[in-house]
Design an enzyme around this catalytic site. Structure first.
Site, mmCIF file in Angstrom:
data_model
loop_
_atom_site.group_PDB
_atom_site.id
_atom_site.type_symbol
_atom_site.label_atom_id
_atom_site.label_comp_id
_atom_site.label_asym_id
_atom_site.label_seq_id
_atom_site.Cartn_x
_atom_site.Cartn_y
_atom_site.Cartn_z
ATOM 1 N N ASP A 118 0.887 -1.134 0.175
ATOM 2 C CA ASP A 118 0.049 -0.059 -0.108
ATOM 3 C C ASP A 118 0.743 1.165 -0.149
ATOM 4 O O ASP A 118 1.170 1.671 -1.168
ATOM 5 C CB ASP A 118 -1.033 -0.091 1.262
ATOM 6 C CG ASP A 118 -1.972 1.092 1.342
ATOM 7 O OD1 ASP A 118 -2.099 1.657 0.198
ATOM 8 O OD2 ASP A 118 -2.515 1.284 2.437
ATOM 9 N N LYS A 146 -1.629 -2.027 -4.376
ATOM 10 C CA LYS A 146 -2.452 -1.034 -4.615
ATOM 11 C C LYS A 146 -2.156 -0.257 -5.841
ATOM 12 O O LYS A 146 -0.930 -0.220 -5.831
ATOM 13 C CB LYS A 146 -3.289 -0.259 -3.388
ATOM 14 C CG LYS A 146 -3.908 -0.986 -2.761
ATOM 15 C CD LYS A 146 -4.555 -0.067 -1.443
ATOM 16 C CE LYS A 146 -5.247 -0.943 -0.519
ATOM 17 N NZ LYS A 146 -5.633 -0.108 0.666
ATOM 18 N N PHE A 167 -10.046 -0.283 0.078
ATOM 19 C CA PHE A 167 -9.760 -1.060 1.456
ATOM 20 C C PHE A 167 -10.484 -2.407 1.311
ATOM 21 O O PHE A 167 -11.493 -2.438 0.703
ATOM 22 C CB PHE A 167 -10.209 -0.377 2.516
ATOM 23 C CG PHE A 167 -9.739 -1.082 3.791
ATOM 24 C CD1 PHE A 167 -8.539 -0.916 4.235
ATOM 25 C CD2 PHE A 167 -10.608 -1.822 4.663
ATOM 26 C CE1 PHE A 167 -8.257 -1.722 5.726
ATOM 27 C CE2 PHE A 167 -10.154 -2.672 5.852
ATOM 28 C CZ PHE A 167 -9.050 -2.410 6.124
HETATM 29 P P1 5GP Z 1 1.804 -0.260 3.700
HETATM 30 O O1 5GP Z 1 2.947 -0.689 4.975
HETATM 31 O O2 5GP Z 1 2.620 -0.787 2.616
HETATM 32 O O3 5GP Z 1 1.269 0.787 3.785
HETATM 33 O O4 5GP Z 1 0.893 -1.493 4.152
HETATM 34 C C1 5GP Z 1 0.970 -2.770 4.380
HETATM 35 C C2 5GP Z 1 -0.017 -3.065 5.507
HETATM 36 O O5 5GP Z 1 -1.270 -2.524 5.707
HETATM 37 C C3 5GP Z 1 -0.690 -4.594 5.282
HETATM 38 O O6 5GP Z 1 0.445 -5.604 5.369
HETATM 39 C C4 5GP Z 1 -1.795 -4.498 5.667
HETATM 40 O O7 5GP Z 1 -1.598 -5.150 6.970
HETATM 41 C C5 5GP Z 1 -2.180 -3.146 5.858
HETATM 42 N N1 5GP Z 1 -3.197 -2.808 4.641
HETATM 43 C C6 5GP Z 1 -2.888 -2.128 3.691
HETATM 44 N N2 5GP Z 1 -3.955 -1.988 2.988
HETATM 45 C C7 5GP Z 1 -4.880 -2.838 3.414
HETATM 46 C C8 5GP Z 1 -6.138 -3.205 2.982
HETATM 47 O O8 5GP Z 1 -6.585 -2.709 1.846
HETATM 48 N N3 5GP Z 1 -6.769 -3.725 3.704
HETATM 49 C C9 5GP Z 1 -6.589 -4.248 4.753
HETATM 50 N N4 5GP Z 1 -7.410 -5.056 5.564
HETATM 51 N N5 5GP Z 1 -5.197 -4.134 5.334
HETATM 52 C C10 5GP Z 1 -4.402 -3.323 4.458
#
Ligand code: 5GP
Ligand code: MG
Length: 199
Positions: A118, A146, A167
Site C-alpha cells: 500500500d 494497490k 480497502f
Molecule cells: P503499507 O505499509 O504498504 O502501507 O501497508 C501494508 C500493510 O497495511 C499490509 O500488510 C496490511 O496489513 C495493511 N493494509 C494496507 N492496505 C490494506 C487494505 O486494503 N486492507 C487491509 N485489511 N489491510 C491493509
C-alpha cells in the site's frame, strides 16, 4: 459476516489459478540460483528463508508454500501498521515478541511474503531489517498491490494481483481483526465503517 460484504473483488478460483502461476515463477527463479552438483550435475538448491509478515499473510503463505516443493526455513515477522479499525496506515513498527529472525542470514536467499503493498512503509522496514543480517538476496512477494504511486514505486519481484486503491478484506486481510477467514478478497459495505472513530 457475509451480509457485511459489498462485493467480491477476486474469487477463490482466480486466487487458486494465480497462485499456481506465481509458485512456478518463484520455483523457476530458485532453480536459476541453484548450482550443479560437481558429481552428478543435479541442481543444489541454495538455502531459502521465507519471511511471512503476520498477520495478513497467513492464508496466502499457507497456500503458496504447499506449491513450492523445496527445503525452506520459515521465519515470521510481525509488523503493525493498520491497528484496530484503521483503514489507512499509521506507520509501520515491529512487534518484537512475535518476530523470529536469526541474527545472521549469510548464505540465505530471503523471500518476504506479505498480503498487500500500500504505502510501501512495511516492505521498506522489513527489507532494511533483513539486509542488516547479510542474506545473499532479498526478494518480495505480495498477494496484492494497490494502484497508487507509492505502492508502484516500491520494488517488488512478485505480485499476485494489482487492485484498485480501496480497502479490502478476506483471504487473511482484516478489518479490526475480523474477516480474515473469508475465502475471497472483498470490499466491505460502507456502513460497517460507520461506527468506527479512526480511519
Ligand atoms: P503499507 O505499509 O504498504 O502501507 O501497508 C501494508 C500493510 O497495511 C499490509 O500488510 C496490511 O496489513 C495493511 N493494509 C494496507 N492496505 C490494506 C487494505 O486494503 N486492507 C487491509 N485489511 N489491510 C491493509
Ligand atoms: Mg500486514
Amino acid at each position: 459476516m457475509q451480509q457485511d460484504i459489498e462485493k467480491v473483488l477476486i474469487s477463490r478460483d482466480e486466487i487458486d489459478e494465480r497462485l499456481d502461476q506465481l509458485a512456478k515463477e518463484i520455483y523457476d527463479d530458485i532453480l536459476a540460483d541453484a548450482s550443479p552438483c560437481p558429481k552428478n550435475g543435479t541442481p543444489i538448491i541454495p538455502d531459502i528463508t521465507l519471511v511471512p509478515i503476520l498477520t495478513g499473510s497467513i492464508i496466502f503463505v499457507a497456500d503458496l508454500i504447499r506449491r513450492l516443493p523445496i527445503k525452506m526455513q520459515i521465519r515470521v515477522m510481525s509488523i503493525t501498521s493498520y491497528p484496530g479499525t484503521s483503514t489507512s496506515t499509521k506507520g509501520a513498527s515491529v512487534e518484537a515478541a512475535l518476530t523470529r529472525l536469526p541474527d545472521n542470514l549469510t548464505g540465505h536467499h530471503v523471500l518476504i511474503i506479505d498480503d498487500i503493498l500500500d504505502s510501501g512503509n512495511t516492505l521498506r522496514l522489513v527489507k532494511n531489517i533483513l539486509s542488516e543480517r547479510n542474506p545473499n538476496s532479498i526478494r518480495s512477494c505480495m498477494l496484492l498491490r494497490k494502484q497508487r504511486p507509492e505502492a508502484l514505486a516500491e520494488p517488488c519481484e512478485y505480485v499476485a494481483f494489482d487492485i484498485p486503491d480501496e480497502f479490502v478484506i478476506g483471504y487473511g486481510l482484516d478489518y479490526d481483526d475480523y474477516y480474515r477467514n473469508l475465502p475471497e478478497i472483498c470490499t466491505l459495505k460502507p456502513e460497517v465503517y460507520e461506527n468506527s472513530s479512526s480511519s
